[in-house]
Structures are given as C-alpha cells and as structure tokens.
Design a protein around this motif. Structure first.
Motif, PDB file in Angstrom:
ATOM      1  N   PRO A   1      95.885 120.085  51.963  1.00  0.00           N
ATOM      2  CA  PRO A   1      95.898 118.662  51.567  1.00  0.00           C
ATOM      3  C   PRO A   1      95.815 117.722  52.770  1.00  0.00           C
ATOM      4  CG  PRO A   1      97.571 119.893  50.357  1.00  0.00           C
ATOM      5  CD  PRO A   1      97.035 120.825  51.406  1.00  0.00           C
ATOM      6  N   ASP A   2      95.048 116.630  52.586  1.00  0.00           N
ATOM      7  CA  ASP A   2      94.905 115.613  53.620  1.00  0.00           C
ATOM      8  C   ASP A   2      96.015 114.570  53.425  1.00  0.00           C
ATOM      9  OD1 ASP A   2      93.968 114.174  55.729  1.00  0.00           O
ATOM     10  OD2 ASP A   2      92.154 113.450  54.721  1.00  0.00           O
ATOM     11  N   LEU A   3      96.783 114.275  54.482  1.00  0.00           N
ATOM     12  CA  LEU A   3      97.903 113.344  54.392  1.00  0.00           C
ATOM     13  C   LEU A   3      97.641 112.110  55.237  1.00  0.00           C
ATOM     14  CD1 LEU A   3     100.816 115.955  54.825  1.00  0.00           C
ATOM     15  CD2 LEU A   3      99.707 115.207  52.704  1.00  0.00           C
ATOM     16  N   ASP A   4      98.259 110.994  54.830  1.00  0.00           N
ATOM     17  CA  ASP A   4      98.126 109.789  55.639  1.00  0.00           C
ATOM     18  C   ASP A   4      99.170 109.787  56.757  1.00  0.00           C
ATOM     19  OD1 ASP A   4     100.566 109.086  54.479  1.00  0.00           O
ATOM     20  OD2 ASP A   4      99.663 107.699  53.029  1.00  0.00           O
ATOM     21  N   ALA A   5      99.233 108.683  57.522  1.00  0.00           N
ATOM     22  CA  ALA A   5     100.143 108.629  58.675  1.00  0.00           C
ATOM     23  C   ALA A   5     101.599 108.756  58.275  1.00  0.00           C
ATOM     24  CB  ALA A   5      99.913 107.314  59.436  1.00  0.00           C
TER      25      ALA A   5
ATOM     26  N   SER B   1      86.797 116.927  47.471  1.00  0.00           N
ATOM     27  CA  SER B   1      86.635 116.771  48.916  1.00  0.00           C
ATOM     28  C   SER B   1      85.334 117.365  49.446  1.00  0.00           C
ATOM     29  CB  SER B   1      87.812 117.417  49.637  1.00  0.00           C
ATOM     30  OG  SER B   1      89.024 116.796  49.279  1.00  0.00           O
ATOM     31  N   LEU B   2      84.636 118.176  48.627  1.00  0.00           N
ATOM     32  CA  LEU B   2      83.350 118.754  49.025  1.00  0.00           C
ATOM     33  C   LEU B   2      82.347 118.457  47.910  1.00  0.00           C
ATOM     34  CD1 LEU B   2      84.460 122.187  50.545  1.00  0.00           C
ATOM     35  CD2 LEU B   2      83.479 120.244  51.770  1.00  0.00           C
ATOM     36  N   ARG B   3      81.751 117.272  47.990  1.00  0.00           N
ATOM     37  CA  ARG B   3      80.866 116.793  46.934  1.00  0.00           C
ATOM     38  C   ARG B   3      79.420 117.113  47.273  1.00  0.00           C
ATOM     39  NH1 ARG B   3      82.284 110.722  47.527  1.00  0.00           N
ATOM     40  NH2 ARG B   3      82.168 111.454  49.691  1.00  0.00           N
TER      41      ARG B   3
ATOM     42  N   VAL C   1      91.359 111.263  46.055  1.00  0.00           N
ATOM     43  CA  VAL C   1      89.966 110.912  45.809  1.00  0.00           C
ATOM     44  C   VAL C   1      89.907 110.376  44.381  1.00  0.00           C
ATOM     45  CG1 VAL C   1      87.600 111.718  45.670  1.00  0.00           C
ATOM     46  CG2 VAL C   1      89.147 112.691  47.386  1.00  0.00           C
ATOM     47  N   LEU C   2      89.543 109.097  44.226  1.00  0.00           N
ATOM     48  CA  LEU C   2      89.554 108.417  42.933  1.00  0.00           C
ATOM     49  C   LEU C   2      88.146 108.391  42.363  1.00  0.00           C
ATOM     50  CD1 LEU C   2      91.867 105.437  43.968  1.00  0.00           C
ATOM     51  CD2 LEU C   2      92.526 107.685  43.061  1.00  0.00           C
TER      52      LEU C   2
ATOM     53  N   MET D   1      91.334 117.011  50.243  1.00  0.00           N
ATOM     54  CA  MET D   1      91.554 118.206  51.047  1.00  0.00           C
ATOM     55  C   MET D   1      90.787 118.076  52.358  1.00  0.00           C
ATOM     56  SD  MET D   1      93.496 119.855  48.957  1.00  0.00           S
ATOM     57  CE  MET D   1      93.587 121.514  49.651  1.00  0.00           C
ATOM     58  N   LYS D   2      91.259 118.770  53.371  1.00  0.00           N
ATOM     59  CA  LYS D   2      90.568 118.772  54.661  1.00  0.00           C
ATOM     60  C   LYS D   2      90.528 120.201  55.190  1.00  0.00           C
ATOM     61  CE  LYS D   2      94.733 117.793  57.431  1.00  0.00           C
ATOM     62  NZ  LYS D   2      95.346 116.900  58.434  1.00  0.00           N
ATOM     63  N   THR D   3      89.527 120.498  56.007  1.00  0.00           N
ATOM     64  CA  THR D   3      89.382 121.812  56.622  1.00  0.00           C
ATOM     65  C   THR D   3      90.037 121.786  57.997  1.00  0.00           C
ATOM     66  OG1 THR D   3      87.323 122.235  55.440  1.00  0.00           O
ATOM     67  CG2 THR D   3      87.757 123.567  57.399  1.00  0.00           C
ATOM     68  N   VAL D   4      90.946 122.711  58.226  1.00  0.00           N
ATOM     69  CA  VAL D   4      91.702 122.773  59.478  1.00  0.00           C
ATOM     70  C   VAL D   4      91.384 124.094  60.175  1.00  0.00           C
ATOM     71  CG1 VAL D   4      94.000 122.750  60.524  1.00  0.00           C
ATOM     72  CG2 VAL D   4      93.537 121.369  58.494  1.00  0.00           C
ATOM     73  N   THR D   5      91.118 124.026  61.477  1.00  0.00           N
ATOM     74  CA  THR D   5      90.866 125.231  62.280  1.00  0.00           C
ATOM     75  C   THR D   5      92.168 125.708  62.896  1.00  0.00           C
ATOM     76  OG1 THR D   5      88.607 124.517  62.773  1.00  0.00           O
ATOM     77  CG2 THR D   5      89.565 126.209  64.203  1.00  0.00           C
TER      78      THR D   5
END
Length: 538
Positions: free
Chosen positions: A499-503, A381-383, A510-511, A474-478
């Motif tokens: 973890p980043d989730l869908d709806a 998630s951080l490339r 990430v593939l 992954m995502k960064t959450v405040t």
C-alpha cells in the motif's frame, strides 16, 4: 613510573631535562642494535680484536676480555666501545655465519629452520594424545587406542603419520575432522592438524596411504572406480560399465537403458533409426513418484516431469512431434507457462498435478481468463492506457442473473437529476504534466466527490452503489534479501507491491466511477425530468 620503555628498555625523556639530546640518542642506539638484529656470531666468548661500529654478537657462556661478566648478552659495538643488552621474549635475529633465523623465548634461542626441518618423533596413541608436547613439526602416532583429543596446546601445526589402525573421534568443538565424522586410520595415512588460540584442533587435510591421488573418493573413502578406463569396468556391488558405454549402478549395464540405477533412477535409450530419445527416471522405483522423465520423437520432442515424493508439487515440460504440433509446460514455485497439446496457451499457478490456470489463449487466438468472472484486467494502481476495440464491451444482463430488481426510489431519482447537471470539462493532471495545459486534451465527465455529495444530500450511502469505486493505491518497492549461490551468501534485489501511504502514514486511495452505470443512472433522472415536463403540457 619507570624511566624506560617496558620491552626494549629505551630511555624516556624527562620533563625540563636540559640533556634531552643525550637520552634521545641513547634510545636511537638501542633501536639500531635491536631492530632487524644482525649477528656476526652466536655464543662467542672472545671479543674480536678490531670491531666496527654496528657489529653485534651473541655472547657465549664463558666470555673473556671486554665481554667478561656479560654471558648470553647481546654485545653491540658503537663509537669503538661495547654495549651489552639483555634479550627479551620475541626478539628475532639473523645469524650470518650459519644463515639461521633465531628467536628468543623463555630463556632459549631457537633456530626457526630446525622447527621446519625437525626429525619425526613418535607419540603413542591415547585418549588424549598431546601433539603440542611432541616438540617437532612431524609426528608419528603409534598404537591402536582411540583418540578423542590432541591436547590443548594453542597455535600449533603438526604433520601426522599414522602407524596403524585406530579411531579418530570427531568433536565439533575440540577435534574437528573433515567431513564432520569420526574416521578409522590405516598404516601410512597422513593428516595435517592445527590448533587455534584456545587449543582446539582442526584437521586441515587427510590423505590415504592406499589412495592414488587421481582416484575419486566418496565421503566414506571408498573408491568409485577401480581404474580410469570406462569400458567393461566393474563398479561396486553389481554395477558395471560395458564396452558399449552402457552404465549400470547397482544393476548390470546393457539390455536396454543406457543408464540404469537400482531404486532411484531407471531408464534411458537412444534409437538411431528414427531419432527417438527416451530418458526416464523414477523416485524410489515407484512409477507414481516420477522425478524426471523425458520423451522425444520425430523432428522435435522433449519431456520432463518432476514430482516431490509423489506429492502435488511438480515441475514439468513436455514436447511431442514436429515443431508445428508441439507442447511445452515449464513450471516453478510461481506462475508457469503452458502450451498444451491442443495448441492452447496458458499461464497458471499452484503447481500441482492439476494446475490452476490464471489465463489462457485458445487455439483460435482468443484470450480467456483462467476461471469465469473472477479476474480483472489491470488494477487501481496498474491501469491500462487507451483500449482500442472494434465493438463495445458486452455485459451479462439476463434476468436469471439478477435479483431484487426494482425501480429507482424518489431519493435516487433526485440524485440522478442532480448528477445530470454535474457534467464537467476537465484535464487530467498527468497529461498536463506531460504535455502542458495547452496541449493536454479536454475531457467531459463527472468528479467522484460531486457524485458522493449528491448521494449524501439525499441521505443515501454512495458506496452501496456500483457507480463509485475507491481502491487502495499500491506502489512497487524494491527490496534486498540474502540468497545462497553456490554455497555463498549473495545479496539480490526483488520487487513487492505494498500500500502507498501519505506523509502522515494514512493510505492513499484511487477514486473512480463506473461510467456505464453512471450513464444509466443519469438517464433515469433525465427521463423523470422529461416526464414531469410532458405532464405540464396543456
């Protein structure tokens, strides 16, 4: 149902009353009499001969003339005639002849000024010393009996002077003393106490009779300095401040350290000849449990070490010698930055006496991981973006590092042949979004899903091979949390990775493909095709 209001007895309008204006006017007259009541006299028995509309008096106990029969009523003049009203609890008035503010409660008019300027009354000490019943704002407590309660009178304020020594017993609910501990009074000590609506008393202030207000006090009311001059001053115990400014607490000043504290802190010296500074402190006098120590010599130098009761938790910084040969370690509960005496630079974690290095830069400028073959550069998630390098990467490939070495199976060769024909031209979505389809570059490569399908078609599990990569996005959450800043709760923001989730709540992925291995795999397929063609030659 009453025809009047409960406190001011104002007449209420009746339904379908043709004389509503009379009722309304009567209510206005009573409000005019009671609101901000202004008395021209109190406890007056003879009515004035020429009153003006709006004049009001507090009638005395033996009224005459037009006031006869209206003892202790409010006499109010309107339209040249007197009206009389009964005072009620809470009614306040200003009396013009004396300038007094008075209030009516429980059948008695009380002068507010007298409450504030009342004489001091004496109350004998007892286990329950009822301050609320003292009847004065100022109270002297005599005797030596220990006090555990000031009674249960609600919403009272008392200024108390103690005539001698007795014990005030702290109670966290009903007799709350400053400092949260019982105290022994002395003659002339003064305290301020107030009760709440439930009759619980709280100490609002306390002053020692023997105390000079400019002296500093400890929690046990012991003076820390006998005077204000720091020079040849004697401190409690064997402590002292000598004429040279050396300070000793619990030990004599001078003889080496500028600051010396028996047991908890020791050390400190300054040399005027070579700029050497030494500050040193030890926990409980144990050299193995250093709390703070600093050392400097030459052009630049500074040192700090902190251990928690001799355990592994530590915070340290150190500098030695000139700027060109310096070292610095700064740590906290997370990562720390370290410039070692050998001019190495490191970032690590796990702040112990033997810190774990996460990555480092050696004296030659080479960037190194903290440990061998255990850390990554970037993540799914951080490339990193484009990597510019003079040469390619080097991968360990000696036979000693590998096991179960074999040739590709027929099924694997079939997959490799399929993949050789799966090279595609494509554009990246984020590049198209940023530059547009006409400006975004064209790339050659393979699609993750095509590779997966090729393995599956031969009955092989593609995730057994290092060619394909599937990592959780992954995502960064405040977020916010409450922290203590100088004793107050303050909301602060901080960031966490999750973890980043869908709806639908399912994890996003990430593939990816390892092109270095994919190229070797496809090469094997091409080699098999070539061998087959060569075998068919006449």
């Amino acid at each position: 149902m009453s025809d009047n209001t409960p406190r001011l007895a104002l007449p209420e309008l009746a339904a379908d009353d043709a004389q509503n204006h009379l009722v309304h006017n009567e209510a206005l007259i009573q409000l005019d009499a009671f609101v901000d009541l202004y008395l021209l006299g109190q406890f007056v028995n003879a009515p004035p001969s020429s009153p003006a509309d709006g004049d009001a008096y507090l009638v005395g106990g033996s009224p005459t003339g037009a006031w006869s029969g209206y003892a202790y009523k409010i006499a109010y003049c309107i339209d040249g005639a007197w009206r009389f009203y009964t005072p009620f609890n809470g009614l306040r008035a200003y009396e013009a002849t004396t300038g007094a503010f008075i209030v009516y409660a429980g059948g008695t008019w009380t002068d507010w000024n007298s409450l504030i300027s009342s004489n001091e009354v004496s109350v004998a000490s007892a286990a329950t010393c009822d301050l609320g019943a003292a009847g004065s704002l100022f109270v002297q407590i005599t005797g030596t009996t220990a006090i555990t309660s000031f009674g249960a009178a609600a919403n009272k304020l008392r200024f108390v002077r103690f005539a001698g020594a007795l014990t005030l017993t702290h109670n966290a609910a009903s007799l709350i003393l400053l400092g949260g501990a019982s105290r022994t009074t002395a003659a002339g000590d003064v305290g301020i106490y107030a009760s709440d609506g439930s009759g619980n008393w709280r100490e609002r202030g306390y002053s020692l009779a023997a105390n000079n207000p400019s002296d500093v006090l400890t929690a046990t009311n012991t003076k820390t300095l006998t005077n204000k001059t720091l020079g040849a001053t004697t401190l409690p115990g064997s402590g002292s401040i000598d004429s040279s400014g050396n300070v000793g607490i619990g030990v004599a000043a001078g003889g080496g350290p500028k600051l010396a504290v028996n047991g908890a802190i020791q050390g400190g010296s300054v040399s005027a000849t070579n700029g050497t500074i030494l500050l040193q402190a030890k926990y409980d006098g144990n050299p193995a449990q250093t709390v703070f120590t600093g050392y400097a010599t030459g052009a630049v130098g500074l040192g700090q070490y902190m251990y928690q009761n001799g355990s592994s938790t530590w915070l340290s910084s150190y500098a030695y010698g000139s700027i060109g040969r310096s070292a610095l370690i700064v740590g906290s509960t997370g990562l720390f930055f370290w410039v070692a005496p050998e001019q190495n630079v490191a970032v690590g974690s796990a702040l112990t006496t033997q810190p774990t290095i996460k990555f480092q830069v050696d004296a030659n400028g080479t960037l190194l991981p903290g440990t061998d073959n255990s850390q990554n550069v970037g993540s799914a998630s951080l490339r990193w973006g484009t990597v510019y390098a003079g040469t390619g990467t080097i991968n360990t490939s000696g036979a000693a590092t590998k096991t179960n070495v074999r040739a590709l199976s027929d099924a694997e060769i079939a997959v490799a042949k399929t993949l050789a024909g799966n090279v595609r031209i494509f554009q990246f979505c984020d590049a198209v979004a940023a530059k547009g389809a006409d400006a975004a570059r064209l790339h050659a490569g393979m699609i993750y899903e095509d590779v997966m399908a090729a393995f599956a078609a031969q009955g092989l599990d593609p995730e057994r091979y290092g060619i394909v990569c599937r990592d959780a996005a992954m995502k960064t959450v405040t977020k916010t949390r409450s922290v203590q800043v100088e004793g107050a709760d303050v909301e602060e923001t901080y960031e966490v990775s999750e973890p980043d989730l869908d709806a639908a709540g399912a994890p996003k992925w990430v593939l990816g493909l390892r092109y270095s291995e994919l190229a070797q795999f496809v090469t094997a397929g091409l080699a098999a095709r070539l061998a087959a063609l060569e075998a068919k030659k006449p």
